[in-house]
Design a protein around this motif. Structure first.
Motif, mmCIF file in Angstrom:
data_model
loop_
_atom_site.group_PDB
_atom_site.id
_atom_site.type_symbol
_atom_site.label_atom_id
_atom_site.label_comp_id
_atom_site.label_asym_id
_atom_site.label_seq_id
_atom_site.Cartn_x
_atom_site.Cartn_y
_atom_site.Cartn_z
ATOM 1 N N GLN A 3 -2.147 -1.376 -0.876
ATOM 2 C CA GLN A 3 -0.996 -0.773 -1.560
ATOM 3 C C GLN A 3 -0.632 0.596 -0.994
ATOM 4 O OE1 GLN A 3 -3.371 -2.641 -3.604
ATOM 5 N NE2 GLN A 3 -1.788 -4.153 -3.129
ATOM 6 N N GLY A 4 -1.369 1.065 0.019
ATOM 7 C CA GLY A 4 -1.027 2.341 0.640
ATOM 8 C C GLY A 4 -1.800 3.497 0.054
ATOM 9 N N ALA A 5 -1.098 4.535 -0.367
ATOM 10 C CA ALA A 5 -1.770 5.739 -0.858
ATOM 11 C C ALA A 5 -0.843 6.507 -1.792
ATOM 12 C CB ALA A 5 -2.194 6.625 0.309
ATOM 13 N N ARG A 54 4.260 7.764 -3.636
ATOM 14 C CA ARG A 54 3.488 6.628 -3.135
ATOM 15 C C ARG A 54 3.966 6.277 -1.738
ATOM 16 N NH1 ARG A 54 0.036 3.257 -6.948
ATOM 17 N NH2 ARG A 54 0.017 4.610 -8.777
ATOM 18 N N ILE A 55 3.017 6.053 -0.866
ATOM 19 C CA ILE A 55 3.323 5.718 0.518
ATOM 20 C C ILE A 55 2.845 4.290 0.758
ATOM 21 C CG2 ILE A 55 2.899 6.320 2.933
ATOM 22 C CD1 ILE A 55 2.236 9.196 1.768
ATOM 23 N N PRO A 56 3.722 3.377 1.069
ATOM 24 C CA PRO A 56 3.314 1.978 1.250
ATOM 25 C C PRO A 56 2.546 1.801 2.555
ATOM 26 C CG PRO A 56 5.612 2.238 1.846
ATOM 27 C CD PRO A 56 5.165 3.567 1.302
ATOM 28 N N ALA A 57 1.687 0.805 2.581
ATOM 29 C CA ALA A 57 0.976 0.466 3.814
ATOM 30 C C ALA A 57 1.710 -0.673 4.508
ATOM 31 C CB ALA A 57 -0.459 0.051 3.505
ATOM 32 N N PRO A 58 1.989 -0.551 5.797
ATOM 33 C CA PRO A 58 2.618 -1.671 6.521
ATOM 34 C C PRO A 58 1.711 -2.906 6.488
ATOM 35 C CG PRO A 58 2.660 0.354 7.830
ATOM 36 C CD PRO A 58 1.769 0.621 6.657
ATOM 37 N N ALA A 98 -2.441 5.489 10.542
ATOM 38 C CA ALA A 98 -3.711 5.385 11.270
ATOM 39 C C ALA A 98 -4.704 4.508 10.528
ATOM 40 C CB ALA A 98 -4.296 6.776 11.479
ATOM 41 N N GLY A 99 -4.751 4.625 9.198
ATOM 42 C CA GLY A 99 -5.651 3.773 8.427
ATOM 43 C C GLY A 99 -5.290 2.309 8.569
ATOM 44 N N THR A 100 -3.995 2.020 8.565
ATOM 45 C CA THR A 100 -3.535 0.645 8.754
ATOM 46 C C THR A 100 -3.844 0.165 10.164
ATOM 47 O OG1 THR A 100 -1.748 1.069 7.165
ATOM 48 C CG2 THR A 100 -1.541 -0.877 8.557
ATOM 49 N N ALA A 101 -3.662 1.042 11.147
ATOM 50 C CA ALA A 101 -3.945 0.677 12.536
ATOM 51 C C ALA A 101 -5.414 0.312 12.719
ATOM 52 C CB ALA A 101 -3.560 1.825 13.471
ATOM 53 N N ALA A 102 -6.309 0.984 11.992
ATOM 54 C CA ALA A 102 -7.740 0.691 12.114
ATOM 55 C C ALA A 102 -8.071 -0.716 11.631
ATOM 56 C CB ALA A 102 -8.553 1.718 11.331
ATOM 57 N N ILE A 103 -7.330 -1.206 10.666
ATOM 58 C CA ILE A 103 -7.562 -2.551 10.137
ATOM 59 C C ILE A 103 -7.275 -3.618 11.203
ATOM 60 C CG2 ILE A 103 -6.711 -4.215 8.419
ATOM 61 C CD1 ILE A 103 -6.240 -1.821 6.554
ATOM 62 N N MET A 104 -6.461 -3.264 12.180
ATOM 63 C CA MET A 104 -6.084 -4.210 13.226
ATOM 64 C C MET A 104 -7.138 -4.338 14.325
ATOM 65 S SD MET A 104 -2.175 -2.771 13.539
ATOM 66 C CE MET A 104 -1.738 -3.787 14.942
ATOM 67 N N THR A 105 -8.194 -3.523 14.271
ATOM 68 C CA THR A 105 -9.208 -3.521 15.331
ATOM 69 C C THR A 105 -10.471 -4.230 14.867
ATOM 70 O OG1 THR A 105 -10.097 -1.370 14.641
ATOM 71 C CG2 THR A 105 -8.307 -1.355 16.252
ATOM 72 N N ASP A 106 -11.300 -4.621 15.814
ATOM 73 C CA ASP A 106 -12.533 -5.356 15.509
ATOM 74 C C ASP A 106 -13.700 -4.417 15.226
ATOM 75 O OD1 ASP A 106 -11.655 -8.065 15.825
ATOM 76 O OD2 ASP A 106 -11.551 -7.709 17.986
ATOM 77 N N GLY A 107 -14.679 -4.943 14.476
ATOM 78 C CA GLY A 107 -15.956 -4.263 14.286
ATOM 79 C C GLY A 107 -15.801 -2.861 13.751
ATOM 80 N N TRP A 127 7.599 3.285 11.799
ATOM 81 C CA TRP A 127 8.127 2.383 10.767
ATOM 82 C C TRP A 127 8.138 3.081 9.402
ATOM 83 C CZ3 TRP A 127 6.131 0.356 6.242
ATOM 84 C CH2 TRP A 127 6.855 -0.702 5.680
ATOM 85 N N LEU A 128 7.031 3.795 9.082
ATOM 86 C CA LEU A 128 6.939 4.478 7.790
ATOM 87 C C LEU A 128 7.971 5.601 7.692
ATOM 88 C CD1 LEU A 128 3.084 4.681 7.264
ATOM 89 C CD2 LEU A 128 4.708 3.556 5.753
ATOM 90 N N ALA A 129 8.127 6.356 8.763
ATOM 91 C CA ALA A 129 9.084 7.468 8.754
ATOM 92 C C ALA A 129 10.505 6.953 8.588
ATOM 93 C CB ALA A 129 8.937 8.276 10.034
ATOM 94 N N ALA A 130 10.814 5.839 9.242
ATOM 95 C CA ALA A 130 12.174 5.278 9.168
ATOM 96 C C ALA A 130 12.476 4.706 7.788
ATOM 97 C CB ALA A 130 12.340 4.206 10.240
ATOM 98 N N SER A 131 11.438 4.218 7.106
ATOM 99 C CA SER A 131 11.659 3.561 5.809
ATOM 100 C C SER A 131 11.525 4.520 4.631
ATOM 101 C CB SER A 131 10.674 2.408 5.637
ATOM 102 O OG SER A 131 9.328 2.883 5.664
ATOM 103 N N SER A 132 11.198 5.784 4.890
ATOM 104 C CA SER A 132 11.010 6.733 3.776
ATOM 105 C C SER A 132 12.351 7.302 3.305
ATOM 106 C CB SER A 132 10.093 7.861 4.228
ATOM 107 O OG SER A 132 10.670 8.583 5.287
#
Length: 313
Positions: free
Chosen positions: A230-232, A242-246, A284-293, A308-313
């Protein structure tokens, strides 16, 4: 030693081992893939993520035994500046196992070793003798049996030297440091904030009020509550948003919170507003979810998601 604007402190560092198994069943002999090793522990991961995002931070931590030596070597390989304080106990290991049948991840977190009174003094002395940083990030779990005055002494010493303190911890440690007050930022998740309060948070309005009360009381300048998918929630004296998570493919959640905090601190250190810093952190937190291990966020993914977040705010 070279002065660094950002200093991180990890009192319970870890050597993280990541591997995969074809299935996870009790009593079976489970054949694992070749393991990968990475430095671990909150503040260490924050320093690593800052490095990956093009910044610079010094990681300070106690380390002992061959696992502690392995941890040092891994940080050298990543070109992360650090100062390790020698301790008698071996640095703990943590194990992250992915079940390939369903891609579920299992995280086994071992306890950190207690620090003796002499080792506690060595940590405080190291902080005193390092060049003063603008920001001190105190992140991760705490060793067992820390005396009640240790964290207050640590925080008060840092604040006396003009260092702005950022805390990402939980339970009594978070409560103790908030009681001292004057923090720059805390970054709890919803469960950690509820545990600190001793009560469940009943909904969005209750959460907003809890965070606003912490800011209004002068305990911290900003609160960033991590809400997972849900973001942060960001709360300061001027902002409650509230800031949504992509939405991205999920591979591993290890290091996502540390990547979020690293990006946020890096942006604040460069003079960005809280809102900009929080959006970069969520990216950055969302980007980390895209990586392994135990891999942390990659710069190119973070920049794209932030756009994307900056454009949608």
């Amino acid at each position: 030693m070279t002065a660094h604007r950002i200093l991180t402190l990890t009192l319970s560092p870890a050597l993280d081992l990541a591997t995969c198994v074809p299935h996870l069943r009790p009593h079976d002999k489970l054949r694992c893939s070749t393991p990968s090793y990475a430095p671990g522990g909150g503040g260490i991961n924050v320093a690593r993520a800052i490095r990956r995002l093009g910044g610079d931070a010094l990681a300070l931590f106690p380390a002992g035994g061959s696992t502690g030596e392995h941890l040092r070597e891994l940080l050298k390989a990543e070109d992360v500046p650090f100062q390790a304080i020698a301790v008698s106990g071996w640095t703990r290991e943590c194990i992250n196992i992915t079940n390939l049948t369903d891609r579920q991840q299992y995280r086994f977190v071992l306890p950190g070793n207690p620090l003796s009174s002499q080792e506690q003094t060595a940590v405080l002395s190291a902080l005193e003798h390092l060049p003063t940083a603008d920001f001190l990030v105190i992140s991760g779990s705490m060793p067992e049996a820390l005396p009640a005055d240790f964290l207050p002494r640590l925080l008060e010493n840092a604040q006396r030297r003009g260092c702005r303190c950022i805390v990402d911890s939980s339970g009594s440690a978070l409560r103790q440091m908030l009681d001292i007050g004057g923090l720059l930022l805390i970054k709890p998740n919803l469960d950690e904030l509820s545990a600190m309060l001793g009560e469940a948070i009943s909904g969005p309005e209750h959460l907003n009020q809890v965070a606003q009360d912490l800011v209004a009381a002068g305990r911290t300048e900003a609160v960033l509550v991590s809400l997972g998918a849900q973001g942060a929630l960001l709360v300061t004296a001027e902002v409650c948003e509230r800031i949504p998570a992509p939405t991205v493919p999920r591979r591993s959640t290890v290091g996502a919170g540390d990547s979020l905090l690293a990006a946020m601190v890096l942006k604040r250190a460069s003079g960005a507003s809280w809102s900009v810093a929080a959006r970069y952190g969520v990216a950055a937190g969302t980007a980390a979810i895209m990586t392994d291990g135990s891999e942390l966020s990659r710069l190119e993914d973070t920049e794209r998601l932030y756009g994307w977040l900056a454009a949608s705010s």
